[in-house]
Design an enzyme around this catalytic site. Structure first.
Site, PDB file in Angstrom:
ATOM      1  N   GLN A  66      -5.631  -3.167  10.778  1.00 29.96           N
ATOM      2  CA  GLN A  66      -4.505  -2.536  11.464  1.00 29.96           C
ATOM      3  C   GLN A  66      -4.903  -1.243  12.163  1.00 29.96           C
ATOM      4  OE1 GLN A  66      -0.539  -2.705   9.497  1.00 29.96           O
ATOM      5  NE2 GLN A  66      -1.688  -3.503   7.775  1.00 29.96           N
ATOM      6  N   ASP A 125      -2.016   7.847   3.663  1.00 31.57           N
ATOM      7  CA  ASP A 125      -1.580   6.502   4.066  1.00 31.57           C
ATOM      8  C   ASP A 125      -2.216   6.186   5.424  1.00 31.57           C
ATOM      9  OD1 ASP A 125      -0.261   4.080   4.054  1.00 31.57           O
ATOM     10  OD2 ASP A 125       1.754   4.904   4.308  1.00 31.57           O
ATOM     11  N   GLU A 126      -2.310   4.929   5.779  1.00 34.50           N
ATOM     12  CA  GLU A 126      -2.849   4.498   7.085  1.00 34.50           C
ATOM     13  C   GLU A 126      -4.216   5.128   7.346  1.00 34.50           C
ATOM     14  OE1 GLU A 126      -1.129   2.308   8.838  1.00 34.50           O
ATOM     15  OE2 GLU A 126       1.001   2.596   8.414  1.00 34.50           O
ATOM     16  N   LYS A 146       0.822  -1.213   0.000  1.00 33.07           N
ATOM     17  CA  LYS A 146       0.000   0.000   0.000  1.00 33.07           C
ATOM     18  C   LYS A 146       0.857   1.265   0.000  1.00 33.07           C
ATOM     19  CE  LYS A 146      -2.148  -1.194   3.760  1.00 33.07           C
ATOM     20  NZ  LYS A 146      -1.507  -2.516   3.963  1.00 33.07           N
ATOM     21  N   THR A 147       1.834   1.281   0.880  1.00 34.11           N
ATOM     22  CA  THR A 147       2.681   2.463   0.965  1.00 34.11           C
ATOM     23  C   THR A 147       3.497   2.617  -0.318  1.00 34.11           C
ATOM     24  OG1 THR A 147       2.731   2.264   3.362  1.00 34.11           O
ATOM     25  CG2 THR A 147       4.449   3.615   2.365  1.00 34.11           C
ATOM     26  N   ARG A 179       5.009  -7.421  10.982  1.00 36.52           N
ATOM     27  CA  ARG A 179       6.222  -6.612  10.779  1.00 36.52           C
ATOM     28  C   ARG A 179       7.382  -7.512  10.361  1.00 36.52           C
ATOM     29  NH1 ARG A 179       3.952  -2.942   9.239  1.00 36.52           N
ATOM     30  NH2 ARG A 179       2.196  -4.323   9.508  1.00 36.52           N
TER      31      ARG A 179
HETATM   32  N1  LIG Z   1       5.241  -5.503  -6.397  1.00 36.90           N
HETATM   33  C1  LIG Z   1       6.195  -5.619  -5.490  1.00 36.90           C
HETATM   34  N2  LIG Z   1       7.331  -6.272  -5.772  1.00 36.90           N
HETATM   35  C2  LIG Z   1       8.309  -6.425  -4.863  1.00 36.90           C
HETATM   36  N3  LIG Z   1       8.248  -5.940  -3.606  1.00 36.90           N
HETATM   37  C3  LIG Z   1       7.155  -5.270  -3.252  1.00 36.90           C
HETATM   38  C4  LIG Z   1       6.071  -5.076  -4.165  1.00 36.90           C
HETATM   39  N4  LIG Z   1       5.119  -4.371  -3.518  1.00 36.90           N
HETATM   40  C5  LIG Z   1       5.580  -4.145  -2.271  1.00 36.90           C
HETATM   41  N5  LIG Z   1       6.798  -4.668  -2.106  1.00 36.90           N
HETATM   42  C6  LIG Z   1       7.623  -4.659  -0.888  1.00 36.90           C
HETATM   43  O1  LIG Z   1       6.878  -5.265   0.159  1.00 36.90           O
HETATM   44  C7  LIG Z   1       7.106  -4.648   1.405  1.00 36.90           C
HETATM   45  C8  LIG Z   1       5.795  -4.164   1.983  1.00 36.90           C
HETATM   46  O2  LIG Z   1       5.309  -3.060   1.223  1.00 36.90           O
HETATM   47  P1  LIG Z   1       4.597  -1.842   1.909  1.00 36.90           P
HETATM   48  O3  LIG Z   1       5.333  -1.423   3.117  1.00 36.90           O
HETATM   49  O4  LIG Z   1       4.315  -0.854   0.865  1.00 36.90           O
HETATM   50  O5  LIG Z   1       3.244  -2.582   2.360  1.00 36.90           O
HETATM   51  P2  LIG Z   1       2.029  -1.970   3.144  1.00 36.90           P
HETATM   52  O6  LIG Z   1       0.817  -2.579   2.527  1.00 36.90           O
HETATM   53  O7  LIG Z   1       2.117  -0.509   3.185  1.00 36.90           O
HETATM   54  O8  LIG Z   1       2.258  -2.601   4.586  1.00 36.90           O
HETATM   55  P3  LIG Z   1       1.617  -2.124   5.979  1.00 36.90           P
HETATM   56  O9  LIG Z   1       0.206  -2.582   5.951  1.00 36.90           O
HETATM   57  O10 LIG Z   1       2.416  -2.854   6.992  1.00 36.90           O
HETATM   58  O11 LIG Z   1       1.744  -0.642   6.044  1.00 36.90           O
HETATM   59  C9  LIG Z   1       8.072  -3.523   1.146  1.00 36.90           C
HETATM   60  O12 LIG Z   1       9.369  -3.974   1.435  1.00 36.90           O
HETATM   61  C10 LIG Z   1       7.905  -3.265  -0.333  1.00 36.90           C
HETATM   62  O13 LIG Z   1       9.050  -2.707  -0.904  1.00 36.90           O
HETATM   63 MG   LIG Z   2       2.262   0.866   4.801  1.00 42.40          MG
END
Ligand SMILES: Nc1ncnc2c1ncn2[C@@H]1O[C@H](COP(=O)(O)OP(=O)(O)OP(=O)(O)O)[C@@H](O)[C@H]1O
Ligand SMILES: [Mg+2]
Length: 770
Positions: free
Chosen positions: A271, A234-235, A48-49, A641
């Site tokens: 979350q 975000d969040e 997402k981020t 995490r």
């Molecule tokens: N398409 C992708 N290919 C490879 N790595 C990815 C891809 N998408 C996300 N990632 C990697 O996966 C990890 C998690 O991504 P991110 O932090 O954006 O998730 P999130 O959904 O925001 O998580 P959270 O819910 O914990 O905030 C990061 O290390 C990111 O770089």
């Molecule tokens: Mg995130």
């Protein structure tokens, strides 16, 4: 400007390819989506981020957006800085002039620009919870409220809740149905008036007043609608009602002739962990109702964790009622099993964590910066610190007693705030007689009564006191006040001249003799205070150096100049625990923090500790289904995490409030499928509690005796000034003096927050030299 913006949109440029290449189709859709409001809703680690960051880069490089048209909201200042850097990496340094910040920082920015519209001046102070409590105490005293029945803390929480719901004092009064609510409304009203008189805003006001500004001043709102064509959050699951409304107001409806901004929010209802600050899952669950044209995108692939970790997380969160089930999967393989450990007590648990970290680092499986230790509440960090220090394991605790909350630091900042904003009554009254200069409580009360009666600010009342207008003031107090006013005027000259913050701070410490007084004291704690003040000067010096190195972008007109006193105060007002999370590469230390602070982060190795009913889930949640669901979401955040290795531990006995208490296993442990966990040590069977265990490796390496028993047979301890020690009751300390010898030897030890204590160094004292 740069070649980048000249690139044709189609066929896709190589840059575009680079921005989209390593995204899955759903992520790509979210990055490329244009027009209607969009919700990206997905489980932890699904990118997402990453989508948010990429989307910004894509807007800039492929859709011709100007950085000034983009507003992105993150949960921490650190996350904001990182997102800006990440986008700058992708599209170049121009990205730095975007507005990427927390809700609070963004609102400060808006309020500074628009202060005049609201009849305020732009050098307003920002009151944190401590300032708020002080002011509420004053107000409640004026209203003759019984502090036992209506503690300032309670009043503050109620007022904060009202503000998070955008309820103003008048409405609160109308709605009040019982005595408490009526009292709260009464305090709220006077408190608000006093805030305005002090040219100050509290944290909740930052949001609420910005909403008011946009709702009551269509011209101002239109300005922001024209400016921001893209709003990203975000969040989103942790927004409260006020923040939700703020987003709506920023986006606009188009009724002023400006098309609504493109809105993109990302979040995960599982979350949401800030209900106690008014955050509500409703905002994410009902996004489609709030924005009928909305597009929703689901992400299902997790890129962070092994399947084992993910299965555990899914198993726990699936116990929560009333949630939308998600199918989150990972193709990173099963990886290692989760490691479980049942410790005898909290010291044993910490020792296990330390040993395991040692092993991982020694074997090259991880380095310190890749490891995090989580716990439910800040006070649980102490035991880890003690053992990590003893073993020389580099670590950093995020949060806890914060530097900016220390008394001497707050005093020094109160001087700066009173200089920057002379109407700031709370700061002014804080320093009026600090250091002591003969302005007692009675004199202060005379001045404050006079100020109330004349409806003038406290600063003006002080000036009136000097020329004899304040009744009942004796000549000695009058002279003392004259001295204080003169001092502040002298220091004020430096502020007007625009001197460096560090120089102003030095002058404050010098001319008030604050530092000299502490230096002359024989209380060793005062020496620590001097060190803290020197540290604050260093922080100010760095801030100035950094500020002058960064050119002020023209869009930021009206804001406190970079490196100025106003900017410095703003920065220190808005720092949060999570902003000091160390960087894995540059800091290379093990990170210790609460589960709340860990949100949004990821680590190859994670230790989740203290999984005991009554600790985690928290005692408060045991009988309350809503609170229990929130704790379960916290468990989900904690587990997710971890990238490669997850440890779950609990202690059979843990000291709470100085008493050992036996805690049952956390119910969350039972919710994790047994086959995912390799229990290195389980609960010993009662029949043979001390027999060698047959579980995992702990039986081969004898476990260390609990710290509690280590002192039993020690002879007199030999200590020198400067030694670091740990005491069973007082925790970590530093020896500041040693007196006498042999059985009469004593040491004076500074235990930081626990105070300075003189102890006999005889055998039996529960003290260990580190
Ligand atoms: N398409 C992708 N290919 C490879 N790595 C990815 C891809 N998408 C996300 N990632 C990697 O996966 C990890 C998690 O991504 P991110 O932090 O954006 O998730 P999130 O959904 O925001 O998580 P959270 O819910 O914990 O905030 C990061 O290390 C990111 O770089
Ligand atoms: Mg995130």
């Amino acid at each position: 400007m740069s070649a980048l913006f000249d690139l044709p949109a189609s066929p896709p440029s190589s840059r575009s390819a680079r921005l989209l290449d390593d995204l899955n189709p759903a992520q790509r859709r979210a990055v490329e989506h244009a027009g209607s409001p969009m919700l990206v809703v997905a489980g932890a680690g699904s990118g997402k981020t990453r989508v948010l960051t990429r989307r910004i880069a894509h807007l800039l490089s492929e859709r011709g957006a100007h950085p000034g048209e983009i507003m992105a909201i993150t949960f921490t200042n650190k996350a904001a800085a990182e997102m800006k850097e990440r986008v700058a990496d992708l599209v170049g340094p121009r990205a730095r002039s975007m507005w990427v910040s927390t809700f609070h920082s963004m609102c400060v920015r808006v309020m500074r620009r628009e202060a005049k519209v609201l009849g305020m001046s732009s050098n307003f102070s920002i009151y944190d919870s401590d300032d708020t409590r002080r002011l509420i105490t004053l107000v409640a005293r004026d209203l003759d409220l019984d502090p036992k029945r209506y503690p300032a803390r309670t009043l503050a929480i109620h007022i904060s809740n009202l503000k998070n719901e955008l309820v103003d004092a008048a409405t609160a009064k109308d709605r009040a149905t019982n005595d408490l609510e009526r009292r709260v409304a009464e305090v709220y009203e006077s408190y608000q008036r006093r805030l305005t008189e002090s040219n100050s805003l509290d944290f909740d006001d930052l949001i609420m007043r910005t909403v008011e500004l946009l709702q009551d001043h269509p011209d101002v709102a239109e300005h922001y609608h024209r400016r921001f064509k893209h709003v990203l959050v975000d969040e989103y699951q942790d927004t409260n009602h006020a923040q939700y409304t703020l987003v709506r107001e920023l986006v606009g409806t188009g009724s002023d002739g400006v098309p609504p901004a493109e809105l993109c929010v990302v979040g995960d209802a599982d979350q949401s962990i800030y209900a106690f600050r008014g955050a509500t899952i409703r905002n994410i669950v009902e996004f489609e109702r709030d924005y009928p044209q909305a597009t929703t995108i689901l992400l299902e692939q997790n890129y962070r964790s092994t399947q084992t970790i993910l299965t555990a997380a899914n198993a726990v969160i699936s116990r929560n009622p009333d949630r939308r089930d998600k199918r989150l999967w990972s193709d990173l393989g099963d990886g290692e099993k989760i490691v479980g450990y049942v410790a005898d007590n909290e010291h044993d648990e910490a020792q296990f964590v330390a040993n395991e970290i040692d092993r991982l680092v020694d074997s090259g499986e991880a380095n310190n910066g890749e490891i995090a230790v989580f716990y439910r509440t800040n006070n649980q960090s102490r035991v880890f610190e003690e053992i990590f220090i003893r073993l020389g394991l580099p670590y950093k605790v995020v949060g806890g007693v914060r530097f900016y909350e220390r008394r001497e630091v707050r005093d020094a900042l109160a001087y700066l705030r009173a200089l920057s904003n002379p109407d700031d009554t709370v700061s002014l009254r804080r320093i009026l007689n600090v250091p002591k200069r003969g302005i007692g409580d009675r004199a202060e009360a005379c001045v404050s009564t006079y100020a109330e009666r004349e409806r003038i600010g406290f600063a003006q009342a002080l000036r009136d006191a000097v020329v004899g207008r304040v009744p009942m003031l004796n000549p000695r107090s009058r002279n003392a006040i004259a001295g204080f006013v003169e001092l502040m005027d002298e220091l004020g000259v430096m502020v007007e001249r625009g001197d460096d913050v560090a120089d102003i701070l030095e002058a404050v410490l010098e001319r008030t003799a604050y530092r000299a007084e502490l230096e002359a004291s024989d209380d060793p704690q005062d020496h620590t205070r001097v060190e803290n003040l020197n540290e604050l000067v260093t922080v100010a010096r760095e801030f100035t150096d950094l500020g002058t190195a960064v050119p002020v972008p023209d869009e930021d007109e009206g804001l406190p100049a970079e490196g100025s006193l106003g900017a410095f105060l703003e920065r220190v007002s808005l720092v949060a625990d999570a902003d000091s999370v160390p960087d894995a590469e540059s800091d290379g230390v093990v990170t210790l923090m609460t589960l709340h602070t860990a949100k949004g982060l990821e680590y190859p190795v994670v230790f989740c500790t203290g999984w005991e009913d009554g600790v985690f889930p928290h005692m408060r949640a045991l009988g309350d289904p809503a609170e229990l669901s929130e704790e379960r979401r916290l468990a989900y955040v904690g587990i997710t995490r971890a990238q490669q290795r997850l440890y779950l531990s609990r202690a059979l006995v843990r000291s709470a409030w100085g008493q050992p208490s036996a805690n049952p296993a956390s119910r969350f442990l039972d919710e994790i499928p047994a086959e995912l966990v390799d229990w290195r040590r389980v609960e010993p069977r009662r029949s043979a509690p001390s027999a060698p265990t047959s579980w995992g490796h702990s039986s081969s390496s004898p476990r260390p005796a609990p710290v509690n028993n280590q002192w039993k047979d020690t002879p007199a301890i030999k200590l020198d000034v400067g030694d670091r020690v740990t005491h069973d009751k007082y925790g970590l300390g530093r020896v500041v003096a040693v007196d006498g010898s042999g059985p009469r030897a004593t040491a004076t030890i500074d235990f930081g927050g626990s105070g300075t204590v003189r102890l006999m160094l005889i055998g039996g004292v529960p003290l260990v030299k580190l």
